[in-house]
Design an enzyme around this catalytic site. Structure first.
Site, short mmCIF file in Angstrom:
data_model
loop_
_atom_site.label_atom_id
_atom_site.label_comp_id
_atom_site.label_asym_id
_atom_site.label_seq_id
_atom_site.Cartn_x
_atom_site.Cartn_y
_atom_site.Cartn_z
N CYS A 204 0.69 -0.76 -0.06
CA CYS A 204 -0.43 0.27 -0.15
C CYS A 204 1.08 1.29 -0.20
O CYS A 204 0.81 2.09 0.59
CB CYS A 204 -1.14 0.32 1.56
N CYS A 229 -5.94 5.21 7.41
CA CYS A 229 -6.34 3.15 7.68
C CYS A 229 -6.88 3.08 8.85
O CYS A 229 -7.71 2.13 9.17
CB CYS A 229 -5.50 2.31 7.99
#
Length: 261
Positions: A204, A229
């Site tokens: 990511c 997140c």
């Protein structure tokens, strides 16, 4: 050129910022004990760890090892323990939950939908974070207002339901961070030298290129508004700041390489 050569440039009022950060850490340790530092092992968090040492604060430090971090990131754990003589607590996802998620959704689930990416973050970050913060009255982060528009209203201290979040670098610039790293020879992730300003899980995170935003290398396939997140947002998706803050907006564009066409 390395990150220090590219970025280390202190603000005119850096000395005042540094003094404020140290005082904030000392007062927070006295008021919100037990306190802990959540370290992503990025440049900002390495600075916070050094500030704890400079302030003489006996504060625990923890890292969320998601199982997908770069080897360069994890190598910093040993360097912290050797340099500062402080144990770093490691929290990992529940193995059965992580394995079941991959079996059901595949190793590339984070690219398939925002829902799956956030589900992966929950298993690998949010649930371990709950365990890491259990019994703590406060936690320290390396959040800065300059990092992104989503973090532009980060305050020094933010009240949460069960504890406070303390952000001692809230008003620091990227140049301030690297100036302090340079002054104190603080160890840092070598990926910063490869144009990774913000470093998370390997699948990511990518390097950024000329003119891109500071956090554009995180979840780059998603819309800008989705790039968190969950660690630093409230249940409704907004940032958790609870009180007004006055600050001068700062550019999040950093000097980086241009990749030839």
């Amino acid at each position: 050129m390395g990150a220090i050569s590219l970025y280390a440039k202190a603000s005119p009022d850096f000395a005042q910022k540094l003094a404020h950060s140290l005082e904030l850490l000392k007062s927070s340790a006295a008021t919100y004990s037990p306190l802990t530092q959540a370290s992503s092992l990025g440049a900002e968090d390495m600075v916070v760890t050094h500030l704890l040492q400079e302030a003489g604060i006996d504060c625990s430090i923890f890292v969320l090892d998601t199982g997908m971090l770069h080897a360069e990131t994890l190598a910093l754990v040993g360097r912290i323990e050797e340099r500062y003589q402080r144990k770093v607590d490691i929290y990992r996802p529940v193995e059965s939950a992580a394995s079941a998620f991959v079996q059901t959704n595949g190793p590339d689930a984070m690219y398939k939908s925002l829902e799956l990416r956030k589900a992966c973050c929950h298993i690998r970050k949010m649930e371990p974070l709950e365990r890491a913060l259990a019994g703590k009255n406060g936690w320290l982060t390396g959040l800065r207002r300059e990092q992104s528009s989503a973090r532009a209203e980060v305050h020094d201290i933010e009240q949460q339901a069960e504890r406070v979040k303390v952000n001692p670098l809230a008003d620091w610039t990227w140049g301030d961070v690297w100036h302090y790293i340079s002054l104190n020879a603080i160890p840092y992730n070598p990926l910063h030298d490869q144009f990774f300003p913000s470093i998370g899980c390997a699948p990511c995170t990518r390097a950024v290129t000329l003119g891109e935003d500071f956090r554009s290398g995180r979840w780059w396939w998603e819309q800008e508004s989705a790039k968190e997140c969950g660690l630093h947002v409230a249940a409704d998706g907004t940032h958790e700041a609870q009180e007004p803050a006055a600050f001068e907006p700062l550019s999040s564009i950093i000097p980086i390489r241009e990749i030839p066409a």
